[in-house]
Write a protein that holds these residues in place. Sequence first.
Motif, PDB file in Angstrom:
ATOM      1  N   MET A 203       0.814  -1.195   0.000  1.00  5.58           N
ATOM      2  CA  MET A 203       0.000   0.000   0.000  1.00  5.58           C
ATOM      3  C   MET A 203       0.862   1.265   0.000  1.00  5.58           C
ATOM      4  O   MET A 203       2.087   1.212   0.126  1.00  5.58           O
ATOM      5  CB  MET A 203      -0.921  -0.005   1.221  1.00  5.58           C
ATOM      6  CG  MET A 203      -1.745  -1.279   1.363  1.00  5.58           C
ATOM      7  SD  MET A 203      -2.972  -1.496   0.057  1.00  5.58           S
ATOM      8  CE  MET A 203      -4.221  -0.355   0.629  1.00  5.58           C
ATOM      9  N   ALA A 204       0.209   2.406  -0.126  1.00  5.47           N
ATOM     10  CA  ALA A 204       0.923   3.684  -0.171  1.00  5.47           C
ATOM     11  C   ALA A 204       1.728   3.940   1.092  1.00  5.47           C
ATOM     12  O   ALA A 204       2.747   4.630   1.069  1.00  5.47           O
ATOM     13  CB  ALA A 204      -0.069   4.831  -0.385  1.00  5.47           C
ATOM     14  N   SER A 206       3.356   1.752   2.707  1.00  6.58           N
ATOM     15  CA  SER A 206       4.380   0.698   2.761  1.00  6.58           C
ATOM     16  C   SER A 206       3.950  -0.493   3.601  1.00  6.58           C
ATOM     17  O   SER A 206       4.771  -1.379   3.879  1.00  6.58           O
ATOM     18  CB  SER A 206       5.723   1.247   3.276  1.00  6.58           C
ATOM     19  OG  SER A 206       6.170   2.313   2.477  1.00  6.58           O
ATOM     20  N   ARG A 207       2.702  -0.528   4.023  1.00 10.19           N
ATOM     21  CA  ARG A 207       2.172  -1.709   4.711  1.00 10.19           C
ATOM     22  C   ARG A 207       1.602  -2.672   3.669  1.00 10.19           C
ATOM     23  O   ARG A 207       1.545  -2.368   2.483  1.00 10.19           O
ATOM     24  CB  ARG A 207       1.082  -1.314   5.705  1.00 10.19           C
ATOM     25  CG  ARG A 207       1.492  -0.270   6.720  1.00 10.19           C
ATOM     26  CD  ARG A 207       2.542  -0.738   7.695  1.00 10.19           C
ATOM     27  NE  ARG A 207       2.853   0.295   8.655  1.00 10.19           N
ATOM     28  CZ  ARG A 207       2.254   0.424   9.844  1.00 10.19           C
ATOM     29  NH1 ARG A 207       1.328  -0.428  10.198  1.00 10.19           N
ATOM     30  NH2 ARG A 207       2.593   1.406  10.667  1.00 10.19           N
ATOM     31  N   ASN A 208       1.138  -3.816   4.154  1.00  8.88           N
ATOM     32  CA  ASN A 208       0.699  -4.863   3.240  1.00  8.88           C
ATOM     33  C   ASN A 208      -0.775  -5.199   3.403  1.00  8.88           C
ATOM     34  O   ASN A 208      -1.289  -5.282   4.518  1.00  8.88           O
ATOM     35  CB  ASN A 208       1.519  -6.131   3.478  1.00  8.88           C
ATOM     36  CG  ASN A 208       2.974  -5.942   3.110  1.00  8.88           C
ATOM     37  OD1 ASN A 208       3.368  -6.144   1.977  1.00  8.88           O
ATOM     38  ND2 ASN A 208       3.786  -5.531   4.079  1.00  8.88           N
ATOM     39  N   ALA A 209      -1.415  -5.381   2.280  1.00 16.79           N
ATOM     40  CA  ALA A 209      -2.771  -5.905   2.242  1.00 16.79           C
ATOM     41  C   ALA A 209      -2.783  -6.977   1.158  1.00 16.79           C
ATOM     42  O   ALA A 209      -1.747  -7.284   0.565  1.00 16.79           O
ATOM     43  CB  ALA A 209      -3.777  -4.804   1.945  1.00 16.79           C
ATOM     44  N   ALA A 210      -3.944  -7.547   0.912  1.00 16.27           N
ATOM     45  CA  ALA A 210      -4.008  -8.602  -0.102  1.00 16.27           C
ATOM     46  C   ALA A 210      -5.387  -8.619  -0.740  1.00 16.27           C
ATOM     47  O   ALA A 210      -6.381  -8.222  -0.134  1.00 16.27           O
ATOM     48  CB  ALA A 210      -3.705  -9.958   0.525  1.00 16.27           C
ATOM     49  N   ILE A 211      -5.392  -9.074  -1.982  1.00 19.38           N
ATOM     50  CA  ILE A 211      -6.633  -9.433  -2.655  1.00 19.38           C
ATOM     51  C   ILE A 211      -6.724 -10.953  -2.577  1.00 19.38           C
ATOM     52  O   ILE A 211      -5.802 -11.658  -2.998  1.00 19.38           O
ATOM     53  CB  ILE A 211      -6.630  -8.964  -4.118  1.00 19.38           C
ATOM     54  CG1 ILE A 211      -6.524  -7.435  -4.186  1.00 19.38           C
ATOM     55  CG2 ILE A 211      -7.887  -9.447  -4.835  1.00 19.38           C
ATOM     56  CD1 ILE A 211      -6.335  -6.909  -5.592  1.00 19.38           C
ATOM     57  N   VAL A 212      -7.793 -11.450  -2.011  1.00 25.83           N
ATOM     58  CA  VAL A 212      -7.927 -12.892  -1.789  1.00 25.83           C
ATOM     59  C   VAL A 212      -9.134 -13.420  -2.560  1.00 25.83           C
ATOM     60  O   VAL A 212     -10.245 -12.900  -2.419  1.00 25.83           O
ATOM     61  CB  VAL A 212      -8.087 -13.217  -0.292  1.00 25.83           C
ATOM     62  CG1 VAL A 212      -8.112 -14.729  -0.079  1.00 25.83           C
ATOM     63  CG2 VAL A 212      -6.955 -12.589   0.524  1.00 25.83           C
ATOM     64  N   LEU A 352       5.789  10.158   5.632  1.00 25.64           N
ATOM     65  CA  LEU A 352       5.434   8.791   6.020  1.00 25.64           C
ATOM     66  C   LEU A 352       4.204   8.785   6.926  1.00 25.64           C
ATOM     67  O   LEU A 352       3.344   7.903   6.827  1.00 25.64           O
ATOM     68  CB  LEU A 352       6.606   8.122   6.728  1.00 25.64           C
ATOM     69  CG  LEU A 352       7.902   7.976   5.917  1.00 25.64           C
ATOM     70  CD1 LEU A 352       8.997   7.339   6.775  1.00 25.64           C
ATOM     71  CD2 LEU A 352       7.660   7.138   4.671  1.00 25.64           C
ATOM     72  N   PHE A 353       4.123   9.790   7.807  1.00 30.86           N
ATOM     73  CA  PHE A 353       2.952   9.899   8.677  1.00 30.86           C
ATOM     74  C   PHE A 353       1.705  10.216   7.853  1.00 30.86           C
ATOM     75  O   PHE A 353       0.620   9.700   8.127  1.00 30.86           O
ATOM     76  CB  PHE A 353       3.173  10.982   9.733  1.00 30.86           C
ATOM     77  CG  PHE A 353       4.073  10.562  10.862  1.00 30.86           C
ATOM     78  CD1 PHE A 353       3.555   9.924  11.975  1.00 30.86           C
ATOM     79  CD2 PHE A 353       5.432  10.789  10.809  1.00 30.86           C
ATOM     80  CE1 PHE A 353       4.372   9.523  13.022  1.00 30.86           C
ATOM     81  CE2 PHE A 353       6.267  10.398  11.847  1.00 30.86           C
ATOM     82  CZ  PHE A 353       5.740   9.760  12.956  1.00 30.86           C
ATOM     83  N   MET A 354       1.850  11.075   6.845  1.00 27.53           N
ATOM     84  CA  MET A 354       0.705  11.409   6.001  1.00 27.53           C
ATOM     85  C   MET A 354       0.203  10.171   5.257  1.00 27.53           C
ATOM     86  O   MET A 354      -1.014   9.913   5.186  1.00 27.53           O
ATOM     87  CB  MET A 354       1.084  12.507   5.003  1.00 27.53           C
ATOM     88  CG  MET A 354      -0.003  12.812   3.993  1.00 27.53           C
ATOM     89  SD  MET A 354       0.413  14.151   2.855  1.00 27.53           S
ATOM     90  CE  MET A 354      -0.076  15.571   3.832  1.00 27.53           C
ATOM     91  N   LYS A 355       1.127   9.380   4.715  1.00 33.73           N
ATOM     92  CA  LYS A 355       0.723   8.188   3.972  1.00 33.73           C
ATOM     93  C   LYS A 355       0.014   7.183   4.867  1.00 33.73           C
ATOM     94  O   LYS A 355      -0.993   6.579   4.481  1.00 33.73           O
ATOM     95  CB  LYS A 355       1.947   7.546   3.316  1.00 33.73           C
ATOM     96  CG  LYS A 355       2.535   8.371   2.179  1.00 33.73           C
ATOM     97  CD  LYS A 355       3.815   7.744   1.650  1.00 33.73           C
ATOM     98  CE  LYS A 355       4.420   8.592   0.541  1.00 33.73           C
ATOM     99  NZ  LYS A 355       5.699   8.016   0.051  1.00 33.73           N
TER     100      LYS A 355
END
Length: 380
Positions: A203-204, A206-212, A352-355
């Motif tokens: 994600m924007a 820099s964390r992670n998500a997924a399409i499942v 980074l805080f804004m994102k």
Amino acid sequence: MAALVLNEEQQMLKDAAKRFLSESAPVSQLRALRDNRDETGFSRELWQSMVEMGFVGTLIPEALGGAQFGYVGMGQVSEQAGRNLSASPLISTAIGGVAALLLAGSSEQQQALLPQVAEGSLLLALAIDEAPRHAPNRVATRLQVADGGYLLNGRKTFVVDGHVADKLIVSARSEGAEADQAGISLLLVDRNAPGVNVERIIMADSRNAAIVSFDNVKVASGDLLGEAGNAWAALELTLDVVNAQLAGELLGLSLEVFERTVAYLQERKQFGVTLSTFQALQHRCAHLFSELELVKSAVLKAQMALDAGDAEAAQWVSLAKAKACEVAELATNEAVQMHGGMGMTDEFDIGLFMKRARSVQTLFGDYRYHANRFAALRGY
């Protein structure tokens, strides 16, 4: 009405989380994970340390290996995670996953899974949304009875930490139309089960998500959380628990951004004087300070209402999330502007805080969603 203050034990937990996360999971760690494009998206060593500190088991009953410290207690950890942009499965596993098991799972399911969460050996993820915007009642994923169990077909988006979760907690429709609240079920699905396809998305923030995606996935009857088609109440309360903690994270993030900005204004000089002497900037800081105080009260009230089982807890949660979204946007925007052009550079952490703020603002309902929900619950 209970006073909106922390008790001694909650304050001690807050202080412990502040020390630990500032030392072990600071913003620099997020930068390293981002720059190295880490496959996991967080440090497993950090997660195990959070287990040892008791943070992961904050919501888990003592009999199942947790600390049972309540939603206000967990809120202190979430706030400090926001201050440090600490990357971990806290939201997905220790909050969302645990809440779903506590609210919808049987005692057998809780006894089998929650001790594993408390010891750090099991990661969970909520697979709820299917549309670009949060709409938990809009469930097209289908659950059909088959061969003594069920078959699952559908697709979920924005599954936080879905790429590393051992088990997914999935909402699916057993009956009814796509937007009906009735007919929704919750179930446990192994991420590596045949027919489950997971696409990792960075994600924007820099964390992670997924399409499942689920293609004729076989689900045992014992993996159903609660009764088939009757999970809406548990799902809605689970999302309230998560949003109360997301509001806490936004509060911590906003406070950190505000403090960094004030410190910068006190150091940076223009026309031979520090920026903090400019009255216009003082007014903007004073306004933001006042807004942050409102968020503090709203977030604590929501978490206390959940702890107390307040019938109006849902209203307080949506109020807190909406206000936290609004103020986080204001805080991060003001921070970038008051830092000048440098606020837009990667060298400064403000971006980074804004994102992160924008990502959390949209997760499980943005300002508009929760403002509308609050109004509807109040009968406006």
